[in-house]
Enzyme design. Structure first.
Site, PDB file in Angstrom:
ATOM      1  CG  LEU A 133      -1.868   8.235   3.085  1.00 54.39           C
ATOM      2  CD1 LEU A 133      -0.671   7.973   3.661  1.00 54.39           C
ATOM      3  CD2 LEU A 133      -3.382   7.421   3.606  1.00 54.39           C
ATOM      4  N   GLY A 134      -4.743  11.861   2.840  1.00 55.92           N
ATOM      5  CA  GLY A 134      -5.197  13.313   3.173  1.00 55.92           C
ATOM      6  C   GLY A 134      -5.399  13.446   4.730  1.00 55.92           C
ATOM      7  CB  SER A 135      -6.484  16.273   6.459  1.00 53.76           C
ATOM      8  OG  SER A 135      -5.370  17.112   5.905  1.00 53.76           O
ATOM      9  CD  GLU A 148      -7.353   6.083   4.685  1.00 56.81           C
ATOM     10  OE1 GLU A 148      -8.392   5.681   4.344  1.00 56.81           O
ATOM     11  OE2 GLU A 148      -7.038   6.501   5.915  1.00 56.81           O
ATOM     12  CB  ALA A 149      -7.598   8.695  -2.826  1.00 55.78           C
ATOM     13  CG  ASP A 175      -6.665  23.175  -3.225  1.00 55.59           C
ATOM     14  OD1 ASP A 175      -5.958  23.944  -3.083  1.00 55.59           O
ATOM     15  OD2 ASP A 175      -6.983  22.250  -2.626  1.00 55.59           O
TER      16      ASP A 175
END
Length: 431
Positions: A28-30, A33-34, A147
């Site tokens: 889950l990201g900001s 989703e993946a 990153d």
């Protein structure tokens, strides 16, 4: 309205109506989703990353496009492979390679729970060398990762590690703008000192992050930690960290010390890291182990062996290509015709003549020098290409100022655009 990507990403009941079957969420990201997805054609697994563009600022959208461009431009065994991308109904889908053994952050936490089970020296060394090879490829193609962290190092059952997620976070540009605390969702453990000091950054910032990651691999913890950002910044700028375990050789531990150097001008490049005798010897051992690994394809072995052979045969003197980060280079000159995007409500592209001379960017209406406007390179933060999907034109590059202002220019060709970006970066001491 049909669900976005219904003909691309579906469920088991979709039959042959889609290219990939969604097998479940993995992250889950900001902004989305993946998922793990299975190719309908051949049953191979991949990762489908879905992001909601409607929740993004224009800057976030540029980061998303940048990630796609960086992944698509990379072809290296130690970098997650791009497969395809699609945009529908304010949603962005990126399909990429699946790494079947989790990520390094999970592995470190698992080993660090209870009695720490440290990596053996050759395991830690081979992890580090593969990350160096990935970063060497990225930097040689005039990109930054931006990153690097343990969660972005993906593991496979073959023993290969893969670097993923190119700089989608706000990390660097927002930090340079001085808004660290309001930007980060977590503590920026991997951030280089020059960014804490709101200075220009270049590939040496990636190298710092790599050094933090190597310490984490060896010590099962991050070198710098504190209860708040101010405390963390103090520790990073002081460059103090606990000694690494005695189970590692002094030669290996000195590699960490040599990378975690606060001044980027004294910090090695990846190519200079390869020249360290311990690392140089490690590359030869890595190739020997690679050739014996039957789980890795011959084509992948060939790519890595070729890269290592080129590295081992090259010589980098300590002063080769040396430049001072943040020092203006008054010897850089460049000039040529460009189109500049105007401001205001009626934005339009207008022909202009741009030149870099004596530490200044000078923009005029024509080559004769009419209506000149100057900008000291001291005020320039950086320059970078703008993807066609964002600019809606080819050969566009952006120039960003220290004050946060952005200017877009269109060069006459792709090669000309690259020359402008490189000239500006050299002029401000970051290339």
């Amino acid at each position: 309205m049909a669900e976005p990507f219904s003909t691309i990403l579906g469920t088991d009941g979709s039959g042959g109506r889609c290219k990939y079957l969604n097998k479940g969420i993995v992250g889950l990201g900001s902004y989305g989703e993946a998922y793990v997805a299975e190719s309908v054609e051949d049953g191979s697994l991949c990762v489908a990353k879905v992001m909601d563009l409607s929740k993004m600022s224009q800057r976030d959208k540029r980061y998303a496009q940048s990630e796609i461009k960086c992944l698509a431009n990379c072809n290296h065994p130690n970098i997650i492979r791009y497969i395809e991308d699609h945009e529908e109904n304010d949603r962005l889908l990126i399909v990429m390679e699946f790494a079947d053994s989790g990520n390094l952050d999970e592995q470190i936490k698992l080993r660090g729970s209870g009695d720490a089970r440290y990596f053996q020296e050759h395991e830690a060394l081979f992890l580090f060398l593969q990350l160096c090879l990935a970063l060497d490829y990225i930097h040689s193609h005039k990109m930054l990762h931006r990153d690097i962290k343990s969660a972005n190092v993906l593991l496979t059952s073959t023993g290969l590690v893969k670097l993923g997620d190119f700089g989608f976070s706000h990390q660097y540009e927002d930090t340079v703008s001085g808004v660290v605390a309001s930007t980060f969702c977590g503590t920026p453990y991997y951030l280089a000192p020059e960014l804490w000091n709101n200075k220009r950054y270049n590939k040496k910032a990636d190298v710092w992050s790599l050094g933090v990651l190597l310490y984490e691999i060896m010590g099962m913890k991050k070198p710098f930690s504190a209860s708040n950002l101010k405390g963390l910044m103090s520790k990073v700028l002081a460059g103090t960290y606990a000694p690494l375990p005695d189970s590692f050789s002094s030669e290996f531990k000195r590699v960490v010390d040599g990378i975690l150097v606060a001044d980027p001008n004294d910090r090695p490049s990846v190519r200079e890291i390869f020249q360290i005798p311990y690392i140089n010897k490690g590359l030869k051992l890595f190739v020997q182990a690679l050739k014996k690994n039957e789980r890795i394809s011959d084509s992948v072995k060939e790519v890595l062996v070729t890269q290592v052979s080129e590295i081992l045969s090259s010589e980098v003197s300590p002063d080769a290509h040396r430049f001072l980060v943040s020092q203006i280079n008054y010897d850089v000159t460049h000039r040529g015709h460009v189109n500049k995007l105007g401001g205001g409500n009626g934005k339009s592209w207008k022909p202009r003549f741009l030149q870099i001379v004596r530490g200044q960017l000078i923009l005029t209406d024509d080559e004769e020098g009419n209506n000149p406007k100057g900008l000291n390179l001291e005020q320039v933060q950086g320059a970078c290409p703008v993807p066609h999907s964002t600019a809606k034109r080819d050969f566009v590059f952006a120039l960003n100022t220290v004050g946060g202002k952005g200017m877009w220019f269109q060069a006459v060709s792709h090669g000309d655009m690259e020359m402008w970006v490189h000239a500006i970066q050299r002029g401000i001491g970051v290339a």
